[in-house]
Motif scaffolding. Structure first.
Motif: not given
Length: 276
Positions: A85-93, A188-199
């Protein structure tokens, strides 16, 4: 009676491991595929035949199928389980990560199926089991690329089922709900890599917390629930086209069918603990 042969990808842990062991218990010759065969050694002691395979590498896929055929002469069951599972905002991934998500979850499964099908058609029998997810019928915040792969595999499975019917080959979709595996932590790890900072940081923090929640983890179903379902499907004379099972699968899929889009948006946002 000749022993039937099964090939299970992603066999080193979780659903793949449980499925391999279940099929061994039913008398199948089982090849368990994984990128790292060292993680398969304990299973080899229980009858598994380890198979080094990277589902994103065509030579690796060809070599794996060739070995199974050379040693057993057949593939009766193919379980396409490898995925993440690769999670993250579409704008960020990144586009690179999005393509890798499709390479692993979709194109790898389809390519392996293409390589196995000629051997199934020659015997006019076989079962292709595609592990999608309840995520192939519902959506969750920040999981756009993951859900896209599962929706895609659902559609491909439907088309394949009709195409293969004249050849006596079944195509079965398994839609797991929440299962106690490494999946949540990886997402969760992938999500934080992609979107832990920013909007999207507030949303990312909420979803990552939900994915790692101990309260939630206690509710998750064991991988054996899925393994048992796969066993029922591959041994049935006329298997169902879909099996939704595991924590939350049937209720959430049912609610998605019943609720208007915006009502479901609200429900799934609240369950993920998103800030409002």
């Amino acid at each position: 009676m000749t022993t039937k042969t099964a090939l299970v990808t992603g066999a080193s842990s979780g659903i793949g491991e449980a499925t391999a062991l279940k099929l061994i218990s039913l008398g199948y010759t089982v090849y368990g595929a994984a990128r790292r065969t060292d993680r398969l050694q304990s299973l080899a002691e229980r009858g598994l035949r380890p198979l080094a395979m990277d589902v994103t590498d065509d030579d690796s896929l060809r070599g794996g199928v060739d070995r199974v055929i050379s040693e057993t002469g057949r593939i009766d069951v193919l379980v396409n389980n490898a995925g993440y599972g690769s999670y993250g905002a579409l704008e960020d991934v990144s586009q690179e990560e999005a393509r890798r998500q499709f390479d692993v979850n979709v194109f790898g499964a389809v390519r392996l199926t293409q390589l196995a099908l000629p051997h199934m058609r020659s015997r006019r029998s076989g079962t292709v089991v595609n592990i999608t997810s309840m995520g192939g019928k519902i959506y969750t915040p920040l999981g756009g690329w993951y859900h896209a792969t599962k929706f895609a595999l659902e559609a491909l499975s439907d088309c394949l089922r009709v195409e293969l019917k004249p050849f006596g080959i079944d195509v079965v979709v398994i839609e797991p709900g929440g299962i106690a595996t490494e999946w949540g932590a990886i997402a969760a790890d992938r999500l934080e890599q992609s979107s832990a900072t920013g909007p999207y940081s507030d949303q990312a923090a909420a979803v990552a917390t939900s994915l790692r929640s101990e309260t939630m983890s206690k509710r998750l179903s064991p991988p054996t629930v899925i393994a048992d379902t796969i066993a029922r499907a591959v041994t049935a004379r006329r298997p169902k086209t879909r099996y939704a099972t595991g924590f939350g699968a049937r209720p959430l899929i049912g609610l998605r069918r019943l609720l208007p889009d915006r009502a479901y948006d609200t429900l799934i946002s609240r369950s993920a603990g998103l800030p409002r």
